[in-house]
Design an enzyme around this catalytic site. Structure first.
Site, PDB file in Angstrom:
ATOM      1  CB  SER A 520      -0.951  -0.041   1.192  1.00 29.93           C
ATOM      2  OG  SER A 520      -2.002   0.872   1.038  1.00 29.93           O
ATOM      3  CG  HIS A 632      -5.641  -2.529   0.024  1.00 28.34           C
ATOM      4  ND1 HIS A 632      -4.766  -2.210  -0.990  1.00 28.34           N
ATOM      5  CD2 HIS A 632      -5.236  -1.801   1.096  1.00 28.34           C
ATOM      6  CE1 HIS A 632      -3.884  -1.322  -0.558  1.00 28.34           C
ATOM      7  NE2 HIS A 632      -4.133  -1.065   0.706  1.00 28.34           N
TER       8      HIS A 632
END
Length: 658
Positions: A520, A632
């Protein structure tokens, strides 16, 4: 017996102990234990019970499903919880004497959350309901149903972990009568209602709802105190930011809640607020701490940890979590403004419950070499008992590496905090490669908690450096805010200063065999690093950002996050490009593995695709690994076999190049 080294497959052996909840009389408690079922390739969470006089632990639910959100009735005779036994989460109830659980709700779209009514005969429920429908309405299943187009006029139309958001379903609040099975709607209108708290006299609810028609740029959810009989609303708080976790004091005079305003956008510290219903005033109880209330830790072991925002005692004292200096500690507060830690340093208190008299706390606690167990602590003395031993066998057979805490000077002469792990089996006089691991967020923090991925890297023969550069929580408001508008600036310098510091202090590190990885924001920073230095011999970028221009339009948060973090939107494409790692692809000489989930809506996979094709077109050494059916959160809550495959890809790339 010589202990073995950590393996990727140890995910199947580790047990996650979370969510302790005390009975009203403080004599017993329940908690949730989660493990991975290797055969079915899924997470299994069950309810466990402990008598606090004998420390006898008993499993209360079985099966291969997930249990969450256990809650006692006010008289302590019943227990309710959520379970996905039939796909969607529904409310189940069981006697506190044990026995089979009974399913209460059968809502079409499941139940988001619930609260016991103090009377013990009703349960308040929060659940998605289709426009014009009731909680219990069922849709007719049509196996031959044709695909239909998806239409939206909203900017917030998708969400990581969910996908496209339904346009005609809204979270409503209702009350479920346990005896009759009837559910009575309480809220109405096409709004997303959140169920927050209920008074001890059963007369008032706290709900969150934003009734603005256009919410594209709404970053607020006002909280209201609602009289249950008249439905009259009193504003608890209505300002920019996110507030929640509201809890009534035992005398119902005060309401405690936590939240963060929008002063520093999503970098603003969360604080603990107290509302006095007698005079309508609100005070910020933790303003002087300069650290965020709550748990800001990024790790990969605990599953479904859901700690209370705050807990009251009968004498109007409060307990809450505070993220500070790489720890999450339980803190005490009084209404007069006293504030002090109730637990020691160098650990992660990721779940807790406090007895109503404030005598003791039940806590789930982890540190860097312990995955976490349930403990009982006498608050006045700090004396502890460990009540569970689910990970004991694992710890007996596996050699873990204890990280060494480091503090060094970054730019601005700021102290930067981090940890250095020696390779498992380290021998004096030998040279070893080193990997830097960078956390996401960026407003999160590495901590004194168990991190399987770090232990695996050390077990593979690498030193591991992980630090909390500017932008990380746990240090000060100035420190966490300092990354905004400066991605790739001071944060990059903080990380590289940490590398220089440990190379100077540790002769065992081979400066010619350095690796870097992160996910990320950590993926963004990995991309940035390999475009700005050739010091690293290998890199793995995960769920990363490579191009802020396209990120603006494709991420579920892109259109506002870009402004919050980079300081601009599509009106200044040059600035977005200036902070985009893709701009510096021509400089990359480090072999780069690109790892990304195909269903990532936070950092969509096109970010990886652009980077991969650009690097390949320039003749750079790179490979691309795509993970199907993953979002994610692959590294933390993803499908178990894919989590292991991800770890194998990372360690395999470093083995090849370092």
């Amino acid at each position: 017996m010589e202990k073995r080294k950590v393996q990727a497959e140890d995910l199947y052996k580790l047990q996650s102990v979370t969510n302790p909840v005390l009975s009203p009389d403080g004599k017993e408690a329940v908690f949730v234990k989660t493990h991975i079922d290797e055969e079915d390739n899924k997470y299994v969470a069950n309810l466990f019970h402990v008598y606090l006089d004998s420390n006898e632990v008993t499993q209360w639910t079985y099966g291969k499903n997930n249990v969450s959100s256990p809650a006692w009735s006010a008289d302590g005779k019943q227990l309710a919880f959520l379970s996905n036994r039939e796909d969607k989460n529904q409310v189940f109830i069981m006697s506190a004497k044990g026995g089979e659980a009974k399913k209460l709700t059968a809502f079409e779209k499941g139940v988001s959350s619930f609260l016991w009514s103090p009377c013990g005969t009703k349960i308040w429920v929060n659940a998605p309901v289709k426009e014009g429908k009731k909680f219990i309405d069922k849709e007719e299943k049509d196996d031959k149903k044709k695909p239909e187009p998806y239409r939206t006029s909203k900017m917030k139309y998708q969400m990581d972990g969910t996908g496209l958001l339904p346009q005609d379903a809204f979270r409503q609040i209702g009350v479920f009568d346990i005896d009759s099975g009837d559910v009575t709607p309480f809220t109405e209108g096409n709004h997303q209602h959140g169920l927050q708290g209920i008074s001890h006299d059963g007369k008032k609810l706290i709900i969150g709802v934003n009734r603005e028609e256009n919410q594209d740029f709404q970053f607020r959810q006002p909280l209201f105190i609602v009289d249950i009989e008249s439905k009259e609303e009193t504003v608890l708080i209505d300002e920019e930011g996110y507030f929640g976790g509201a809890r009534f004091s035992f005398d119902d005079r005060y309401i405690a809640f936590i939240g963060a305003d929008q002063t520093f956008k999503n970098a603003t510290h969360s604080n603990l607020y107290i509302y006095d219903s007698q005079d309508g005033t609100t005070i910020n109880l933790t303003e002087g701490l300069d650290a965020p209330v709550g748990d800001s830790v990024v790790a990969d072991h605990q599953q479904g940890a859901d700690a209370p925002s705050v807990e009251w005692t009968t004498d109007n004292h409060l307990y809450f979590q505070l993220s500070t200096m790489g720890d999450v500690r339980l803190y005490f507060a009084s209404l007069e403004g006293e504030l002090y830690p109730a637990t020691p340093e160098n650990e992660h208190v990721y779940g807790y419950a406090v007895s109503t008299d404030g005598e003791f706390a039940l806590m789930t606690v982890s540190n860097s070499v312990n995955p976490g167990e349930l403990m009982k602590q006498t608050i006045a003395t700090g004396e502890r008992q460990t009540l569970t031993s689910f990970n004991e066998k694992y710890l007996e057979e596996v050699a873990l590496v204890e990280p060494e805490a480091i503090i060094y000077k970054g730019p601005k002469d700021w102290d930067v905090h981090g940890w250095l792990m020696k390779p498992a089996g380290y021998e004096e006089g030998q040279k070893y490669p080193l990997i830097i691991d960078i956390h996401g967020g960026p407003h999160a923090m590495f901590a004194n908690t168990f991190f399987h991925e770090m232990q695996l890297l050390a077990a593979k023969g690498y030193g591991v450096l992980y630090v909390n550069p500017r932008g990380s929580h746990g240090y000060s408001q100035e420190f966490v805010d300092a990354v905004r508008g400066d991605y790739g600036g001071g944060d990059y310098e903080d990380i590289m200063a940490g590398l220089d510091y440990i190379l100077q202090e540790n002769a065992w590190i081979d400066a010619d065999r350095l690796g870097v990885t992160g996910g990320s924001y950590g993926g963004f920073m990995t991309n940035w690093i390999v475009g700005h230095t050739n010091r690293f011999k290998a890199a793995v970028t995960q769920r990363s950002i490579s191009n802020w221009i396209s990120f603006f339009g494709v991420s579920d948060i892109g259109y506002y996050f870009s402004d919050w973090q980079i300081g601009t939107d599509m009106m200044d494409v040059e600035k977005l490009w200036q902070h985009s790692p893709l701009k510096y692809a021509k400089n990359v000489e480090t072999p780069l593995l690109i790892v990304h989930s195909e269903n990532d809506f936070r950092c969509p996979i096109e970010q990886a695709e652009q980077l991969y094709i650009t690097l390949k077109s320039m003749g750079k050494e790179t490979e691309f690994v795509r993970f199907p059916d993953s979002d994610h959160n692959l590294s933390r809550t993803g499908t178990p076999n894919l989590r292991i495959a991800r770890l194998d890809e990372i360690t395999g790339w470093f083995a090849k190049h370092l």
